[in-house]
Design a protein around this motif. Structure first.
Motif, PDB file in Angstrom:
ATOM      1  N   THR A  89       0.839  -0.993  -0.055  1.00 17.32           N
ATOM      2  CA  THR A  89       0.004  -0.037  -0.082  1.00 17.32           C
ATOM      3  C   THR A  89       0.899   1.268   0.066  1.00 17.32           C
ATOM      4  N   HIS A  90       2.091   1.100   0.566  1.00 15.35           N
ATOM      5  CA  HIS A  90       2.887   2.326   0.479  1.00 15.35           C
ATOM      6  C   HIS A  90       4.414   1.620   1.203  1.00 15.35           C
ATOM      7  N   VAL A  91       5.493   2.721   1.122  1.00 21.24           N
ATOM      8  CA  VAL A  91       6.738   2.502   1.561  1.00 21.24           C
ATOM      9  C   VAL A  91       6.495   2.636   2.992  1.00 21.24           C
ATOM     10  N   HIS A  92       6.541   1.452   3.913  1.00 18.47           N
ATOM     11  CA  HIS A  92       6.284   1.465   5.062  1.00 18.47           C
ATOM     12  C   HIS A  92       7.690   2.071   6.099  1.00 18.47           C
ATOM     13  N   ALA A  93       7.079   2.691   7.039  1.00 19.79           N
ATOM     14  CA  ALA A  93       8.366   3.174   7.917  1.00 19.79           C
ATOM     15  C   ALA A  93       8.458   2.394   9.293  1.00 19.79           C
ATOM     16  N   ASP A  94       7.520   1.145   9.495  1.00 13.90           N
ATOM     17  CA  ASP A  94       7.461   0.508  10.575  1.00 13.90           C
ATOM     18  C   ASP A  94       7.811  -0.695  10.416  1.00 13.90           C
ATOM     19  N   GLY A 164      -1.121  11.300   1.482  1.00 17.17           N
ATOM     20  CA  GLY A 164      -1.076  12.007   2.736  1.00 17.17           C
ATOM     21  C   GLY A 164      -0.346  11.472   3.845  1.00 17.17           C
ATOM     22  N   HIS A 165      -0.317  10.405   4.075  1.00 17.09           N
ATOM     23  CA  HIS A 165       0.329   9.653   5.115  1.00 17.09           C
ATOM     24  C   HIS A 165       1.751   9.537   4.419  1.00 17.09           C
ATOM     25  N   THR A 166       1.918   9.167   2.876  1.00 16.00           N
ATOM     26  CA  THR A 166       3.134   9.280   2.262  1.00 16.00           C
ATOM     27  C   THR A 166       2.552   9.752   1.080  1.00 16.00           C
ATOM     28  N   GLY A 181      -4.515   0.580   3.696  1.00 16.94           N
ATOM     29  CA  GLY A 181      -3.248   1.025   3.913  1.00 16.94           C
ATOM     30  C   GLY A 181      -3.161   1.778   5.101  1.00 16.94           C
ATOM     31  N   ASP A 182      -2.360   2.843   5.314  1.00 20.82           N
ATOM     32  CA  ASP A 182      -2.324   3.574   6.380  1.00 20.82           C
ATOM     33  C   ASP A 182      -3.020   5.094   6.058  1.00 20.82           C
ATOM     34  N   THR A 183      -4.239   4.959   6.250  1.00 19.56           N
ATOM     35  CA  THR A 183      -5.225   6.239   6.055  1.00 19.56           C
ATOM     36  C   THR A 183      -5.918   6.581   7.265  1.00 19.56           C
ATOM     37  N   CYS A 223      -4.206  -1.427   7.621  1.00 21.04           N
ATOM     38  CA  CYS A 223      -2.651  -2.081   7.555  1.00 21.04           C
ATOM     39  C   CYS A 223      -2.187  -2.250   9.017  1.00 21.04           C
ATOM     40  N   HIS A 224      -2.825  -1.353  10.060  1.00 21.41           N
ATOM     41  CA  HIS A 224      -2.229  -1.509  11.263  1.00 21.41           C
ATOM     42  C   HIS A 224      -3.243  -1.516  12.477  1.00 21.41           C
ATOM     43  N   ASP A 225      -3.211  -2.002  13.582  1.00 21.86           N
ATOM     44  CA  ASP A 225      -4.016  -1.734  14.774  1.00 21.86           C
ATOM     45  C   ASP A 225      -3.177  -1.752  16.019  1.00 21.86           C
TER      46      ASP A 225
HETATM   47 FE   LIG Z   1       2.812   3.410   6.946  1.00 22.53          FE
END
Ligand SMILES: [Fe+2]
Length: 307
Positions: A89-94, A164-166, A181-183, A223-225
């Motif tokens: 979904t994107h270039v993850h940073a975590d 927006g997130h990236t 993803g991360d939205t 993508c996260h919780d």
């Molecule tokens: Fe992310």
């Protein structure tokens, strides 16, 4: 101007709900990074996509491990699925992506948003990655633009660019389900941060409003919780309707300026993710380690800030 990409995604969701064309989703949750990897398949053809996979990484030793990715290989094999896509979904940073490792074992094509070029440019400069780091997205097999369409077996897929997130965040709408993803996070947790290089809270608001214009019944996979206070279990699935009604940051009625103010103030209090340095340097290369140095070993760089 009509938003044809969004209309196509919304029509797709309605059609798939009417015809009962629903993907099967199995989620693997990585506790150390709170990441939900979704393995989604078309039950009619067994065609499958793996979305946002995780490679385990120990920052103290620099050691990588693939226990989590192996679980996915085992599942895909047991279910007799055919991997067509490995989607980011994107270039993850975590967390570090396991996509190339999975691709080697299971096949499939690696896809990400076209705006990866912007991300590669930003981080290529930030990490002084040199000329051997190609900033043209060539580490991936497919670069999607907003409104791109393809199929997963018999299931239609529409891709939405939701920056927006990236700058390069994409949402994959597969059948009647959206992998965003991360939205947005779960309604009780709110939204993703927008303070990474190239991030923008105002842009995130517009991307989120776009997602919220999908049909209320759209199934939404995150993508996260991080388990909101008062909740005992991790969760990664909700609906557009639930987000519109209850999202603590951006439910219907929250306007752009109020959101930007809240997001900016909140981001100022957040520390950087533990794995941001290795994650970004590996993920901007499509999940590959940096080019080995003349001793055959790859290294992760840390830029030191001048005081
Ligand atoms: Fe992310």
């Amino acid at each position: 101007m009509p938003d044809t990409a969004l209309e196509a995604a919304a029509n797709q969701v309605m059609t798939c709900r009417a015809t009962g064309q629903a993907p099967v989703v199995r989620t693997f949750f990585d506790l150390p990074t709170f990441t939900a990897t979704h393995v989604v398949h078309d039950p009619a053809t067994r065609a499958c996509a793996i979305i946002d996979s995780v490679m385990d990484y120990d920052p103290a030793s620099g050691r990588t491990d693939h226990a989590m990715a192996q679980d996915i290989v085992d599942y895909v094999t047991a279910e007799k699925l055919r991997v067509e896509w490995l989607l980011e979904t994107h270039v993850h940073a975590d967390h570090l992506s396991a996509a190339p490792w999975l691709q080697k074992r299971l096949g499939g094509r690696l896809g990400i948003g076209h705006a990866i070029l912007k991300v590669q440019d930003i981080f290529g400069k930030l990490f002084n990655a040199g000329t051997r780091f190609a900033r043209d997205g060539s580490q991936f097999d497919a670069l999607f633009d907003d409104g791109a369409r393809f199929t997963l077996g018999a299931l239609p897929v529409t891709v939405l660019h939701v920056p927006g997130h990236t700058p390069a965040d994409m949402a994959y709408v597969i059948g009647e389900a959206a992998f965003i993803g991360d939205t947005l996070f779960m309604p009780d947790s709110g939204t993703a941060r927008a303070d990474f290089p190239g991030g923008d809270a105002r842009m995130l608001y517009h991307s989120i409003r776009r997602l919220l214009a999908l049909p209320a019944e759209t199934r939404v996979f995150l993508c996260h919780d991080y388990k909101a206070p008062g909740r005992d279990a991790f969760a990664w699935e909700t609906t557009i309707g639930a987000e519109r009604d209850n999202n603590v940051h951006v439910h219907d009625g929250v306007d752009e300026n109020a959101f930007v103010q809240m997001r900016t103030a909140r981001d100022a209090t957040l520390s950087l993710p533990n794995l941001i340095m290795p994650s970004v340097q590996v993920n901007m290369r499509g999940g590959h380690l940096p080019e080995p140095e003349d001793n055959g070993v790859s290294y992760i760089k840390i830029p030191l800030s001048r005081s």
